[in-house]
Design a protein around this motif. Structure first.
Motif, PDB file in Angstrom:
ATOM      1  N   ASP A  25      17.460 -14.188  34.346  1.00  0.00           N
ATOM      2  CA  ASP A  25      18.444 -15.202  33.863  1.00  0.00           C
ATOM      3  C   ASP A  25      18.798 -14.840  32.468  1.00  0.00           C
ATOM      4  OD1 ASP A  25      18.153 -16.759  36.257  1.00  0.00           O
ATOM      5  OD2 ASP A  25      16.747 -18.121  35.413  1.00  0.00           O
ATOM      6  N   VAL A  26      18.005 -14.129  31.748  1.00  0.00           N
ATOM      7  CA  VAL A  26      18.189 -13.721  30.285  1.00  0.00           C
ATOM      8  C   VAL A  26      19.084 -12.638  30.507  1.00  0.00           C
ATOM      9  CG1 VAL A  26      17.040 -12.604  28.474  1.00  0.00           C
ATOM     10  CG2 VAL A  26      15.937 -14.421  29.418  1.00  0.00           C
ATOM     11  N   VAL A  27      19.031 -11.555  31.486  1.00  0.00           N
ATOM     12  CA  VAL A  27      19.764 -10.554  31.427  1.00  0.00           C
ATOM     13  C   VAL A  27      21.164 -10.985  31.781  1.00  0.00           C
ATOM     14  CG1 VAL A  27      20.246  -8.029  32.683  1.00  0.00           C
ATOM     15  CG2 VAL A  27      17.790  -8.803  31.829  1.00  0.00           C
ATOM     16  N   GLN A  28      21.248 -11.908  32.847  1.00  0.00           N
ATOM     17  CA  GLN A  28      22.550 -12.637  33.115  1.00  0.00           C
ATOM     18  C   GLN A  28      23.265 -13.215  31.850  1.00  0.00           C
ATOM     19  OE1 GLN A  28      23.991 -12.094  36.102  1.00  0.00           O
ATOM     20  NE2 GLN A  28      25.637 -13.309  35.405  1.00  0.00           N
ATOM     21  N   GLU A  29      22.492 -13.764  31.166  1.00  0.00           N
ATOM     22  CA  GLU A  29      23.223 -14.540  30.079  1.00  0.00           C
ATOM     23  C   GLU A  29      23.579 -13.449  28.940  1.00  0.00           C
ATOM     24  OE1 GLU A  29      21.565 -18.076  28.264  1.00  0.00           O
ATOM     25  OE2 GLU A  29      20.212 -18.436  29.925  1.00  0.00           O
ATOM     26  N   ILE A  30      22.801 -12.506  28.903  1.00  0.00           N
ATOM     27  CA  ILE A  30      23.272 -11.237  28.078  1.00  0.00           C
ATOM     28  C   ILE A  30      24.722 -10.653  28.433  1.00  0.00           C
ATOM     29  CG2 ILE A  30      22.786  -8.896  27.341  1.00  0.00           C
ATOM     30  CD1 ILE A  30      19.856  -9.313  27.638  1.00  0.00           C
ATOM     31  N   TRP A  31      24.641 -10.607  29.880  1.00  0.00           N
ATOM     32  CA  TRP A  31      26.103 -10.090  30.110  1.00  0.00           C
ATOM     33  C   TRP A  31      27.226 -11.012  29.920  1.00  0.00           C
ATOM     34  CZ3 TRP A  31      29.656 -11.707  33.612  1.00  0.00           C
ATOM     35  CH2 TRP A  31      30.582 -10.850  34.297  1.00  0.00           C
ATOM     36  N   LEU A  32      26.828 -12.390  29.912  1.00  0.00           N
ATOM     37  CA  LEU A  32      27.889 -13.537  29.888  1.00  0.00           C
ATOM     38  C   LEU A  32      28.139 -13.256  28.299  1.00  0.00           C
ATOM     39  CD1 LEU A  32      26.706 -16.653  31.784  1.00  0.00           C
ATOM     40  CD2 LEU A  32      28.419 -15.164  32.154  1.00  0.00           C
ATOM     41  N   HIS A  33      27.202 -13.163  27.326  1.00  0.00           N
ATOM     42  CA  HIS A  33      27.353 -13.035  25.975  1.00  0.00           C
ATOM     43  C   HIS A  33      28.472 -11.880  25.629  1.00  0.00           C
ATOM     44  CE1 HIS A  33      26.723 -13.506  21.807  1.00  0.00           C
ATOM     45  NE2 HIS A  33      26.513 -12.243  21.737  1.00  0.00           N
ATOM     46  N   VAL A  34      28.023 -10.791  26.160  1.00  0.00           N
ATOM     47  CA  VAL A  34      28.729  -9.530  25.717  1.00  0.00           C
ATOM     48  C   VAL A  34      30.059  -9.683  26.474  1.00  0.00           C
ATOM     49  CG1 VAL A  34      28.783  -7.112  26.445  1.00  0.00           C
ATOM     50  CG2 VAL A  34      26.579  -7.924  25.856  1.00  0.00           C
ATOM     51  N   ALA A  35      30.213 -10.012  27.533  1.00  0.00           N
ATOM     52  CA  ALA A  35      31.564 -10.486  28.114  1.00  0.00           C
ATOM     53  C   ALA A  35      32.393 -11.458  27.234  1.00  0.00           C
ATOM     54  CB  ALA A  35      31.520 -10.959  29.527  1.00  0.00           C
ATOM     55  N   ARG A  36      31.947 -12.397  26.549  1.00  0.00           N
ATOM     56  CA  ARG A  36      32.555 -13.332  25.881  1.00  0.00           C
ATOM     57  C   ARG A  36      32.851 -12.766  24.231  1.00  0.00           C
ATOM     58  NH1 ARG A  36      29.066 -18.382  26.661  1.00  0.00           N
ATOM     59  NH2 ARG A  36      27.830 -16.717  26.930  1.00  0.00           N
ATOM     60  N   ALA A  37      31.926 -11.708  23.901  1.00  0.00           N
ATOM     61  CA  ALA A  37      32.214 -11.263  22.640  1.00  0.00           C
ATOM     62  C   ALA A  37      33.371 -10.312  22.500  1.00  0.00           C
ATOM     63  CB  ALA A  37      30.853 -10.469  22.106  1.00  0.00           C
ATOM     64  N   GLY A  38      33.816  -9.824  23.516  1.00  0.00           N
ATOM     65  CA  GLY A  38      34.855  -8.982  23.415  1.00  0.00           C
ATOM     66  C   GLY A  38      34.237  -7.443  22.976  1.00  0.00           C
ATOM     67  N   GLY A  39      35.378  -6.543  22.778  1.00  0.00           N
ATOM     68  CA  GLY A  39      34.750  -5.218  22.686  1.00  0.00           C
ATOM     69  C   GLY A  39      34.848  -4.709  21.262  1.00  0.00           C
ATOM     70  N   GLY A  40      34.117  -4.256  20.845  1.00  0.00           N
ATOM     71  CA  GLY A  40      34.023  -3.416  19.406  1.00  0.00           C
ATOM     72  C   GLY A  40      33.175  -2.329  19.722  1.00  0.00           C
ATOM     73  N   PRO A  41      33.557  -1.271  18.970  1.00  0.00           N
ATOM     74  CA  PRO A  41      32.080  -0.197  19.099  1.00  0.00           C
ATOM     75  C   PRO A  41      30.894  -0.678  18.624  1.00  0.00           C
ATOM     76  CG  PRO A  41      33.863   0.460  17.573  1.00  0.00           C
ATOM     77  CD  PRO A  41      34.406  -0.812  17.890  1.00  0.00           C
ATOM     78  N   ILE A  42      29.910  -0.356  19.506  1.00  0.00           N
ATOM     79  CA  ILE A  42      28.331  -0.992  18.819  1.00  0.00           C
ATOM     80  C   ILE A  42      27.650   0.374  18.554  1.00  0.00           C
ATOM     81  CG2 ILE A  42      26.323  -2.008  19.716  1.00  0.00           C
ATOM     82  CD1 ILE A  42      28.155  -3.955  21.257  1.00  0.00           C
ATOM     83  N   ALA A  43      27.158   0.390  17.542  1.00  0.00           N
ATOM     84  CA  ALA A  43      26.411   1.709  17.134  1.00  0.00           C
ATOM     85  C   ALA A  43      25.022   2.024  17.906  1.00  0.00           C
ATOM     86  CB  ALA A  43      26.106   1.825  15.582  1.00  0.00           C
ATOM     87  N   HIS A  44      24.320   0.802  18.227  1.00  0.00           N
ATOM     88  CA  HIS A  44      23.299   1.202  19.084  1.00  0.00           C
ATOM     89  C   HIS A  44      23.214  -0.046  20.169  1.00  0.00           C
ATOM     90  CE1 HIS A  44      21.653   3.803  15.939  1.00  0.00           C
ATOM     91  NE2 HIS A  44      21.723   2.868  14.966  1.00  0.00           N
ATOM     92  N   PRO A  45      23.846   0.106  21.338  1.00  0.00           N
ATOM     93  CA  PRO A  45      24.039  -0.715  22.322  1.00  0.00           C
ATOM     94  C   PRO A  45      22.781  -1.159  22.775  1.00  0.00           C
ATOM     95  CG  PRO A  45      25.197   1.266  22.731  1.00  0.00           C
ATOM     96  CD  PRO A  45      24.459   1.636  21.477  1.00  0.00           C
ATOM     97  N   LEU A  46      21.770  -0.477  22.950  1.00  0.00           N
ATOM     98  CA  LEU A  46      20.366  -0.944  23.339  1.00  0.00           C
ATOM     99  C   LEU A  46      19.758  -1.850  22.710  1.00  0.00           C
ATOM    100  CD1 LEU A  46      18.456  -0.702  25.736  1.00  0.00           C
ATOM    101  CD2 LEU A  46      17.205   0.986  24.963  1.00  0.00           C
ATOM    102  N   ALA A  47      19.802  -1.510  21.174  1.00  0.00           N
ATOM    103  CA  ALA A  47      19.212  -2.333  20.380  1.00  0.00           C
ATOM    104  C   ALA A  47      20.083  -3.866  20.293  1.00  0.00           C
ATOM    105  CB  ALA A  47      19.153  -1.848  18.834  1.00  0.00           C
TER     106      ALA A  47
END
Length: 161
Positions: A25-47
């Motif tokens: 569930d947490v990973v699913q919510e992470i996906w939703l958060h990332v999808a809503r946040a839009g895109g910009g370059p992220i220096a450390h994606p895993l962090a």
């Protein structure tokens, strides 16, 4: 970005939550958060994914604690205990039905009281007036009020038995 780190995130959040389904569930919510946040370059994606997931995990933990406190408060307010056992003091459906029938019978019995006894009974039991107040209002003695009450109670007792 998330797809390539998904197995690692599932393992990480399973270790944090103690529950594989919760981690999913947490990973699913992470996906939703990332999808809503839009895109910009992220220096450390895993962090970034770990930080978002930890925030989600903490939010879920806080919500769970709030819910538990709310439910415990409700349980404390509505449930009596005897020793360590919770006791439901709510009447059974049968008791509720019997009570309603008894109230209906009492109403019918009050309607059949003799007029003087009915008037005095209603003023005393339903309106809350004292014997002295009823006597003064009706222009009768306190003794007469007491006799009317006695007649009414006897009549009601017989009608309800």
């Amino acid at each position: 970005m998330l797809a390539e780190h998904r197995p690692q995130l599932i393992r990480f959040f399973t270790s944090r939550t103690g529950d594989a389904a919760e981690a999913e569930d947490v990973v699913q919510e992470i996906w939703l958060h990332v999808a809503r946040a839009g895109g910009g370059p992220i220096a450390h994606p895993l962090a970034y994914l770990h930080r978002v997931g930890m925030n989600i995990t903490l939010d879920r933990l806080r919500e769970r604690r709030r819910r538990e406190r709310r439910e415990q408060g409700w349980t404390d307010a509505t449930t009596a205990t005897a020793g360590n056992q919770a006791v439901d003091e709510a009447p059974s459906p049968l008791a509720v039905a019997e009570g309603r029938e008894r109230i209906r019978a009492l109403g019918a019995a009050i309607d059949k009281l003799p007029p003087g006894a009915a008037r005095v009974f209603r003023r005393h039991k339903l309106d809350g007036l004292s014997h002295a107040e009823i006597a003064a209002e009706l222009g009768i003695s306190r003794s007469a009020v007491e006799k009317h009450i006695a007649v009414a109670l006897r009549h009601l007792r017989e009608a309800l038995e």
